[in-house]
Design a protein around this motif. Structure first.
Motif, PDB file in Angstrom:
ATOM      1  N   GLN A 236      37.597  47.655  27.350  1.00 36.92           N
ATOM      2  CA  GLN A 236      36.876  48.118  28.535  1.00 36.92           C
ATOM      3  C   GLN A 236      35.431  48.496  28.165  1.00 36.92           C
ATOM      4  O   GLN A 236      34.484  48.140  28.869  1.00 36.92           O
ATOM      5  N   GLU A 239      33.197  45.547  27.875  1.00 31.22           N
ATOM      6  CA  GLU A 239      32.730  45.043  29.174  1.00 31.22           C
ATOM      7  C   GLU A 239      31.625  45.918  29.747  1.00 31.22           C
ATOM      8  O   GLU A 239      30.696  45.427  30.374  1.00 31.22           O
ATOM      9  N   GLU A 240      31.768  47.219  29.569  1.00 29.94           N
ATOM     10  CA  GLU A 240      30.920  48.154  30.321  1.00 29.94           C
ATOM     11  C   GLU A 240      29.656  48.610  29.607  1.00 29.94           C
ATOM     12  O   GLU A 240      28.647  48.876  30.247  1.00 29.94           O
TER      13      GLU A 240
END
Lengths: 363, 259
Positions: A236, A239-240
């Motif tokens: 995650q 991605e962020e």
């Protein structure tokens, strides 16, 4: 917020400390080690003025475990050190990872191995991105390249640590620590306490069950589930928050990959290569190395004839670049160690060699 | 027919999780004493227990309080971190002799030197229990363990460490006592010292440590009664039972508190 920023001429160490305060840190535990001593000194001066706590631990081992305790109790907390001290913190850091505790560490990397020296180095890249103690945990690792970024990244590290319930490492070096530059300071403000329903402390037993901060999971499946949860967070985060900067030719023949202080040197080298040698060159500068900006590096690797990695180590960061490039172009390394730093001329010469080998430049 | 009356109910400071200690072990006694004190002082809901590495690693499952599990030897450092963030929280670290007197010596000494306002429960059974019976810093001379199979000798391993006497050289140590979990009288005395150690913290008077001489029938290879006799006849001789420091009492008497 930016219009309220005050511009000062300040060292990297001081900018880091003030960044911590701006990020909401009110608890600091550390142990003296060059070249980062100005950070604990700054915290010892400033934190008591704003209701915070500075405590000089008896060792780096104790410091990281005090951080562990403070984070368990829900505090925004940080420690800073340099290479041998960060090595001593590895077990405690692993406990922070295993117990999913947000906290911030800064490593002003110096020459090594062993006692080494106090010169600038980037030879703790593996320690930051592969180390983090025993086990499967990873540190989110930020790589500033200026005094301003040291300030901003350290301030921002607390929010990232809270978002992923994971330690965040700011990875810099002895030059960034000591050099002075203009820096726009984020104003100090009282941030609301972080939302940590899992933290220990006084509570009404009718309102919640007792909280336990722990990394002992004897059941294999439970332990594996923890590892999977951490891995999912890292995916995650990739991605962020993967972050990088690019600089130079839009149709490059040569890609340079460098982070931190090496990237500062490479910016000048890229300008010279483009303007004076006519070798179209582009710098890819990771601002995060875990998560790693694999995609932009891979994407440019498709289009360039050669890649060059510049780092202050005999070759650590280069391995991540090669993993990203996956054979799409040759990857050359300019690595200096022991406190030595390549000159702009050294980098330009290496760009020329790489371009020659790739057949995109003439002697 | 007389009505049965429960005069000593299960303490609220303990959960009902079944303890994993060996038969005859005195960890359970020590846990119960701490739990009773937490209940009597009415501090269960504002106490954080620190479980360290060793046989008592699962203490976080047994004490009915918030809890943090700490790396081997680092209980006092973790306790320091919590206490500096939350001075209103009662923090205690529960440590064995391997954890406290071997790998964690630096942390306990410096916590005492700083007069960190925390409480340490120190279980001294003169052996590494969880790792199956190796020599500890507190193992007596002549005592056989799996790593001193001929018995501990001065030549090979030097002398056992007397923690309370050593910490008593530090003015920052505000309460120091050594007790033994052997007889009913000694167990009652142990509880008084444990209570005093928590009262010291509640008064903000600084670092408090209670050393409890404990038995390890499994790794001493004795039955529990033999083990108790071993404490009474051998251990107490080397580790005298004493309140070495009680700052609160000194203050009550208006005596010199600068020890």
């Amino acid at each position: 917020m930016s219009q309220q920023r005050r511009k000062v001429f300040i060292s990297g160490n001081e900018a880091t400390a003030e960044g911590g305060i701006a990020g909401g840190c009110r608890h600091f535990f550390g142990y003296p080690i060059t070249p980062q001593n100005k950070i604990p000194e700054y915290m010892a001066e400033e934190l008591p003025k704003i209701g915070g706590v500075y405590l000089q631990a008896e060792s780096e081992v104790a410091a990281i475990n005090m951080v562990y305790g403070a984070a368990s109790a829900g505090a925004r907390v940080m420690t800073t050190s340099s290479s041998p001290g960060i090595a001593l913190m590895q077990e405690g850091l692993s406990y922070c990872l295993g117990s999913e505790l947000p906290c911030v560490l800064v490593n002003m990397v110096r020459g090594g191995p062993g006692l080494g020296n106090i010169g600038p180095a980037q030879s703790d890249y593996w320690l930051a991105t592969r180390g983090c103690g025993h086990g499967d945990g990873r540190c989110i690792t930020l790589t500033p390249y200026s005094v301003q970024e040291l300030h901003d990244f350290t301030a921002g590290a607390f929010e990232i640590a809270d978002r992923y319930r994971n330690p965040v490492m700011v990875l810099a070096d002895a030059i960034l620590a000591s050099m002075m530059e203009p820096c726009e300071l984020i104003p100090r403000r009282d941030l609301p306490a972080p939302d940590r329903p899992w933290a220990v402390g006084p509570h009404d037993p009718d309102q919640r069950e007792r909280n336990i901060v722990n990394s002992l999971w004897v059941e294999f499946d439970v332990m594996e589930a923890v590892s999977q949860r951490l891995e999912e967070r890292y995916r995650q985060a990739a991605e962020e928050i993967t972050d990088w900067d690019e600089f130079g030719s839009d149709e490059p023949q040569v890609m340079i990959c460098a982070y931190g202080i090496s990237a500062r040197i490479c910016e000048s080298a890229v300008m010279q290569a483009n303007d004076e040698l006519g070798i179209r060159t582009r710098l890819i500068r990771p601002k995060t190395v875990f998560p790693f900006p694999t995609e932009p590096i891979r994407s440019w690797a498709e289009r360039v004839d050669a890649a060059l990695v510049v780092e202050l180590s005999m070759g650590q960061f280069v391995e991540d670049v090669r993993l990203a490039v996956e054979g799409r172009c040759p990857v050359d390394l300019l690595g200096r160690a022991g406190g030595n730093v390549p000159t702009v001329g050294d980098v330009v010469e290496k760009i020329r060699e790489a371009a020659l080998r790739a057949g995109v430049a003439r002697v | 027919m007389a009505e049965a009356k429960l005069i000593n109910p299960y303490p609220k400071g303990l959960t009902e999780v079944e303890m994993r200690y060996c038969p005859g072990c005195t960890h359970g006694t020590a846990h119960r004493l701490v739990a009773e004190v937490l209940e009597e002082l009415d501090i269960i809901d504002r106490t954080v227990a620190i479980a360290t590495v060793g046989c008592s690693v699962y203490a976080y499952e047994y004490f009915n309080t918030d809890a943090v599990q700490a790396a081997h030897g680092r209980g006092p450092a973790v306790a320091t971190g919590i206490k500096r963030v939350q001075p209103e929280t009662v923090v205690f670290s529960y440590q064995g002799d391997g954890d406290l007197a071997s790998i964690g010596m630096a942390e306990v000494v410096h916590a005492a030197a700083r007069s960190e306002n925390i409480t340490i429960i120190f279980i001294n059974n003169a052996v590494f229990g969880m790792t199956q019976g190796q020599m500890a810093p507190t193992t007596l001379l002549g005592q056989k363990t799996t790593t001193s199979p001929q018995g501990r000798t001065v030549e090979a391993a030097g002398y056992p460490i007397r923690i309370c006497e050593m910490l008593a050289t530090l003015p920052g140590a505000s309460f120091l006592a050594r007790e033994a979990l052997t007889t009913p009288a000694r167990i009652r005395s142990s509880k008084r010292s444990i209570r005093r150690a928590f009262e010291t913290q509640l008064a903000g008077a600084g670092f408090a440590l209670v050393e409890l001489l404990s038995i390890c029938p499994t790794w001493w290879r004795m039955d529990p009664l033999e083990a108790i006799r071993h404490v009474e006849e051998k251990m107490i001789d080397y580790y005298p039972l004493e309140v070495f420091r009680d700052r609160l009492a000194e203050e009550d008497e208006g005596g010199d508190t600068n020890a």
